[in-house]
Design a protein around this motif. Structure first.
Motif: not given
Length: 226
Positions: A48-70
């Motif tokens: 639940m602590a993770v869900y407070r920052h991300f809606k779902n796993k898909g939201d995390i995957l979106d962020g992963l690409i952004e992190l690698v690109i940055a």
């Protein structure tokens, strides 16, 4: 065992930290190893602590690409000349993807069209326009360069994984690959046999850069300065 989700935990947990831990999991276990529960264990919090920052796993995957690109800082350089600038940019992209090959399956999905990706795309198109390319050449060049880079990285990653799974050093792996080509029926595969020493080599950074330069030069108008 999860530790209680205390105010101290809440204060130290952030989107950035969650993404960094998620990327570590993907780097070592691939996308299949990433789940909210697995990530929560890694962070020592409840799901639940993770869900407070991300809606779902898909939201995390979106962020992963952004992190690698940055992290790759592909466009954060001042290389003179539009062609040389684009070459350096794609060299940096290649290096970043080789460092985080687990995210490759996400490229081309909606996850790869975040703000960081759009900023890089905008800068690339701006360099192409500044080099005198017309709109069609810009679009074609972008697709060619991205496809070439992703394909080259995917092949290199697959070769590395096969090599590691067989516990072979690079020289031995290439020797076996060369032997496989050279042992083919020369009557049916004369070119494969004769070119075996070159075909069995891994694509290295210099060769990748040469391919990028060929693509860029094929797009450039005759009057464009490099």
């Amino acid at each position: 065992m999860y530790t209680p989700y205390t105010m101290t935990t809440r204060a130290r947990l952030s989107r950035e930290r969650i993404l960094e831990d998620a990327l570590r999991i993907v780097d070592t276990e691939g996308l299949g190893g990433l789940t909210i529960r697995r990530l929560a264990v890694e962070l020592d919090v409840t799901p639940m602590a993770v869900y407070r920052h991300f809606k779902n796993k898909g939201d995390i995957l979106d962020g992963l690409i952004e992190l690698v690109i940055a992290e790759g800082k592909a466009t954060e350089h001042d290389t003179p000349g539009w062609q040389a600038w684009i070459e350096v940019t794609f060299m940096r992209m290649r290096a970043s993807l080789l460092h985080h090959p687990g995210v490759l399956p996400l490229l081309g999905s909606s996850a790869s069209y975040g703000l960081q990706s759009l900023r890089i795309t905008e800068r690339l198109l701006g360099q192409m326009r500044a080099g005198g390319l017309d709109p069609d050449a810009c679009a074609r060049g972008l697709h060619l360069l991205v496809s070439y880079t992703l394909g080259a990285v995917a092949i290199e990653v697959a070769a590395r994984e096969q090599q590691e799974s067989g516990a072979k050093d690079p020289a031995e792996y290439q020797r076996q690959l060369r032997s496989r080509f050279e042992s083919a029926n020369i009557a049916e595969f004369p070119n494969l046999v004769s070119l075996a020493p070159k075909l069995s080599r891994f694509v290295e950074e210099a060769e990748f850069g040469l391919g990028v330069r060929h693509i860029i030069q094929s797009l450039a108008p005759t009057s464009a300065a490099s």
